[in-house]
Motif scaffolding. Structure first.
Motif, mmCIF file in Angstrom:
data_model
loop_
_atom_site.group_PDB
_atom_site.id
_atom_site.type_symbol
_atom_site.label_atom_id
_atom_site.label_comp_id
_atom_site.label_asym_id
_atom_site.label_seq_id
_atom_site.Cartn_x
_atom_site.Cartn_y
_atom_site.Cartn_z
ATOM 1 N N VAL A 228 0.868 -1.169 0.000
ATOM 2 C CA VAL A 228 0.000 0.000 0.000
ATOM 3 C C VAL A 228 0.912 1.228 0.000
ATOM 4 O O VAL A 228 1.683 1.435 0.944
ATOM 5 C CB VAL A 228 -0.925 0.026 1.232
ATOM 6 N N GLY A 229 0.843 1.997 -1.094
ATOM 7 C CA GLY A 229 1.740 3.133 -1.222
ATOM 8 C C GLY A 229 3.192 2.729 -1.213
ATOM 9 O O GLY A 229 4.061 3.475 -0.731
ATOM 10 N N GLY A 230 3.471 1.517 -1.718
ATOM 11 C CA GLY A 230 4.840 1.029 -1.762
ATOM 12 C C GLY A 230 5.314 0.365 -0.489
ATOM 13 O O GLY A 230 6.406 -0.213 -0.450
ATOM 14 N N ARG A 231 4.510 0.390 0.575
ATOM 15 C CA ARG A 231 4.865 -0.242 1.839
ATOM 16 C C ARG A 231 4.153 -1.587 1.968
ATOM 17 O O ARG A 231 3.012 -1.724 1.525
ATOM 18 C CB ARG A 231 4.473 0.645 3.026
ATOM 19 N N PRO A 232 4.815 -2.577 2.579
ATOM 20 C CA PRO A 232 4.158 -3.892 2.703
ATOM 21 C C PRO A 232 2.958 -3.843 3.632
ATOM 22 O O PRO A 232 2.945 -3.130 4.643
ATOM 23 C CB PRO A 232 5.274 -4.787 3.263
ATOM 24 N N GLY A 233 1.941 -4.597 3.280
ATOM 25 C CA GLY A 233 0.759 -4.760 4.125
ATOM 26 C C GLY A 233 0.571 -6.229 4.468
ATOM 27 O O GLY A 233 1.239 -7.104 3.901
ATOM 28 N N ARG A 234 -0.349 -6.502 5.380
ATOM 29 C CA ARG A 234 -0.619 -7.884 5.798
ATOM 30 C C ARG A 234 -2.056 -8.243 5.426
ATOM 31 O O ARG A 234 -3.002 -7.562 5.808
ATOM 32 C CB ARG A 234 -0.421 -8.041 7.307
ATOM 33 N N LEU A 235 -2.186 -9.329 4.662
ATOM 34 C CA LEU A 235 -3.506 -9.779 4.207
ATOM 35 C C LEU A 235 -3.884 -11.054 4.963
ATOM 36 O O LEU A 235 -3.057 -11.957 5.122
ATOM 37 C CB LEU A 235 -3.475 -10.024 2.709
ATOM 38 N N GLU A 236 -5.147 -11.150 5.417
ATOM 39 C CA GLU A 236 -5.603 -12.327 6.160
ATOM 40 C C GLU A 236 -7.109 -12.498 5.994
ATOM 41 O O GLU A 236 -7.803 -11.630 5.477
ATOM 42 C CB GLU A 236 -5.243 -12.193 7.647
ATOM 43 N N ASN A 237 -7.579 -13.679 6.441
ATOM 44 C CA ASN A 237 -9.010 -14.011 6.423
ATOM 45 C C ASN A 237 -9.624 -13.860 5.038
ATOM 46 O O ASN A 237 -10.762 -13.421 4.891
ATOM 47 C CB ASN A 237 -9.795 -13.155 7.424
ATOM 48 N N GLY A 238 -8.863 -14.255 4.008
ATOM 49 C CA GLY A 238 -9.373 -14.129 2.653
ATOM 50 C C GLY A 238 -10.176 -15.338 2.227
ATOM 51 O O GLY A 238 -9.835 -16.477 2.551
ATOM 52 N N GLY A 239 -11.263 -15.108 1.500
ATOM 53 C CA GLY A 239 -12.069 -16.223 1.033
ATOM 54 C C GLY A 239 -13.076 -15.814 -0.021
ATOM 55 O O GLY A 239 -13.377 -14.632 -0.203
ATOM 56 N N MET A 240 -13.568 -16.830 -0.741
ATOM 57 C CA MET A 240 -14.575 -16.646 -1.771
ATOM 58 C C MET A 240 -15.829 -17.408 -1.385
ATOM 59 O O MET A 240 -15.772 -18.480 -0.783
ATOM 60 C CB MET A 240 -14.077 -17.188 -3.115
ATOM 61 N N ARG A 241 -16.973 -16.857 -1.749
ATOM 62 C CA ARG A 241 -18.254 -17.559 -1.649
ATOM 63 C C ARG A 241 -18.990 -17.274 -2.951
ATOM 64 O O ARG A 241 -19.638 -16.237 -3.094
ATOM 65 C CB ARG A 241 -19.052 -17.094 -0.430
ATOM 66 N N GLY A 242 -18.847 -18.181 -3.906
ATOM 67 C CA GLY A 242 -19.343 -17.895 -5.245
ATOM 68 C C GLY A 242 -18.504 -16.774 -5.852
ATOM 69 O O GLY A 242 -17.278 -16.849 -5.878
ATOM 70 N N ASP A 243 -19.167 -15.706 -6.316
ATOM 71 C CA ASP A 243 -18.423 -14.569 -6.868
ATOM 72 C C ASP A 243 -18.146 -13.499 -5.823
ATOM 73 O O ASP A 243 -17.611 -12.430 -6.142
ATOM 74 C CB ASP A 243 -19.173 -13.969 -8.060
ATOM 75 N N GLU A 244 -18.490 -13.757 -4.566
ATOM 76 C CA GLU A 244 -18.243 -12.787 -3.496
ATOM 77 C C GLU A 244 -16.845 -12.994 -2.913
ATOM 78 O O GLU A 244 -16.466 -14.113 -2.564
ATOM 79 C CB GLU A 244 -19.285 -12.935 -2.381
ATOM 80 N N ILE A 245 -16.093 -11.909 -2.795
ATOM 81 C CA ILE A 245 -14.748 -11.956 -2.245
ATOM 82 C C ILE A 245 -14.695 -11.141 -0.957
ATOM 83 O O ILE A 245 -15.396 -10.130 -0.814
ATOM 84 C CB ILE A 245 -13.719 -11.406 -3.266
ATOM 85 N N ARG A 246 -13.884 -11.601 -0.026
ATOM 86 C CA ARG A 246 -13.674 -10.860 1.225
ATOM 87 C C ARG A 246 -12.250 -11.118 1.701
ATOM 88 O O ARG A 246 -11.691 -12.183 1.509
ATOM 89 C CB ARG A 246 -14.671 -11.299 2.307
ATOM 90 N N PHE A 247 -11.667 -10.109 2.339
ATOM 91 C CA PHE A 247 -10.383 -10.272 3.013
ATOM 92 C C PHE A 247 -10.117 -9.055 3.886
ATOM 93 O O PHE A 247 -10.709 -7.991 3.701
ATOM 94 C CB PHE A 247 -9.225 -10.497 2.026
ATOM 95 N N MET A 248 -9.224 -9.232 4.840
ATOM 96 C CA MET A 248 -8.767 -8.147 5.709
ATOM 97 C C MET A 248 -7.358 -7.766 5.281
ATOM 98 O O MET A 248 -6.549 -8.625 4.938
ATOM 99 C CB MET A 248 -8.770 -8.586 7.169
ATOM 100 N N LEU A 249 -7.076 -6.474 5.323
ATOM 101 C CA LEU A 249 -5.744 -6.004 4.972
ATOM 102 C C LEU A 249 -5.346 -4.927 5.978
ATOM 103 O O LEU A 249 -6.096 -3.973 6.210
ATOM 104 C CB LEU A 249 -5.728 -5.445 3.556
ATOM 105 N N THR A 250 -4.180 -5.094 6.573
ATOM 106 C CA THR A 250 -3.656 -4.098 7.498
ATOM 107 C C THR A 250 -2.443 -3.435 6.865
ATOM 108 O O THR A 250 -1.513 -4.119 6.422
ATOM 109 C CB THR A 250 -3.257 -4.734 8.843
ATOM 110 N N ALA A 251 -2.480 -2.110 6.771
ATOM 111 C CA ALA A 251 -1.408 -1.370 6.124
ATOM 112 C C ALA A 251 -1.144 -0.077 6.891
ATOM 113 O O ALA A 251 -2.019 0.451 7.585
ATOM 114 C CB ALA A 251 -1.784 -1.051 4.680
ATOM 115 N N GLU A 252 0.060 0.423 6.730
ATOM 116 C CA GLU A 252 0.439 1.669 7.402
ATOM 117 C C GLU A 252 0.009 2.862 6.559
ATOM 118 O O GLU A 252 0.395 3.003 5.394
ATOM 119 C CB GLU A 252 1.953 1.700 7.624
#
Length: 301
Positions: A228-252
């Motif tokens: 994010v803006g060239g800085r690393p972020g952390r992605l978690e809790n990602g998943g699909m349900r059909g065409d629905e996507i969800r995930f959490m992302l923590t960034a500075e």
């Protein structure tokens, strides 16, 4: 496995009964092409399968190894859905057709004599099965190849290995002819392909941050790397349900870690949805895929 003139459900029953035999039982008596009794899905389990699939009148149901046709007939009679059963035993297909006519659903409930490994599954919005696990794992690549994202797959008693179900229920079956007096019913929802590299912006003007995420997908589970803006972020809790996507992302952002909750729908190489920022409200989210990946559906048995 060679497919002879028995229903695949009979083969499933044969395999289960063989596992239950005492060690001294003669193997010749349980040859997979012996005259094994047909084991139907109990009515309570039929209802549970169709309920778990949230069957609607507009659905098209395909039952693989349809036996006496009870699942397709119930789908037509109780829910007004349409569909067909695939069965390799001609006598069971004839019986299914007679019962569909008797219950006045023959126009919506059809049956065919066919090998389920070559049957066209593309029309199915709901697919039902009561098959032995080895057959289900052989079928698994075809399910991803032919079924559209959002299609629901429901199985009686047997799972699909490391493709974990999206839902599962246990149904009491006091008179079950094998195993414990209950049945497991599993539901999978075919996921859209989210694998690959995605880019988007959040915010407006000069303050907008550029997000770059590379997702890997195993069945409906997502993992990935993010900047994010060239800085690393952390992605978690990602998943699909059909065409629905969800995930959490923590960034500075602005010198402090900010948690994002992304949710949306995939259409081709675009995602449209919303992002919620911890303590900061909700914003529109639109992402574009710049490099496409593939879903990992590797076998585990």
């Amino acid at each position: 496995m060679r497919l002879g003139p028995l229903s695949l459900r009979r083969l499933a029953a044969a395999a289960v009964l063989l596992l239950a035999l005492p060690s001294g039982a003669p193997a010749a008596d349980q040859h997979p092409h012996a005259n094994v009794p047909f084991v139907p899905t109990p009515p309570a389990v039929v209802d549970a399968m169709l309920d778990l699939a949230r069957l609607r009148p507009e659905d098209y149901v395909i039952d693989l190894g349809s036996g006496d046709g009870r699942i397709i007939i119930a789908a037509a009679k109780k829910y007004g859905a349409r569909g067909f059963g695939v069965e390799i035993d001609q006598n069971l297909v004839a019986e299914s057709r007679r019962e569909a006519r008797r219950q006045d659903v023959a126009e919506r409930a059809q049956f065919m004599v066919e090998n389920l490994f070559i049957a066209d599954l593309g029309r199915a919005t709901v697919l039902t099965m009561y098959l032995y696990p080895s057959l289900m794992l052989q079928l698994r690549p075809r399910l991803f190849e032919q079924l559209k994202p959002g299609a629901r797959i429901v199985s009686h008693d047997f799972d699909m290995g490391n493709w974990r179900p999206d839902a599962r229920v246990t149904i009491p079956v006091p008179d079950k002819p094998y195993g414990p007096p209950s049945s497991e019913v599993y539901l999978w929802i075919v996921p859209a392909n989210a694998a690959g590299a995605w880019q988007w912006r959040v915010g407006s003007g000069a303050a907008a941050a550029v997000y770059e995420v590379t997702l890997s997908q195993t069945f409906q589970a997502l993992e990935g790397r993010a900047t994010v803006g060239g800085r690393p972020g952390r992605l978690e809790n990602g998943g699909m349900r059909g065409d629905e996507i969800r995930f959490m992302l923590t960034a500075e952002l602005d010198g402090r870690p900010v948690q994002h909750e992304f949710g949306g729908r995939i259409s081709g190489d675009e995602i449209n949805g919303k992002v919620r920022l911890a303590g900061g409200g909700e914003l529109d989210w639109k992402a574009t895929r710049v490099r496409r990946g593939s879903i990992d559906i590797k076998s585990d048995r």
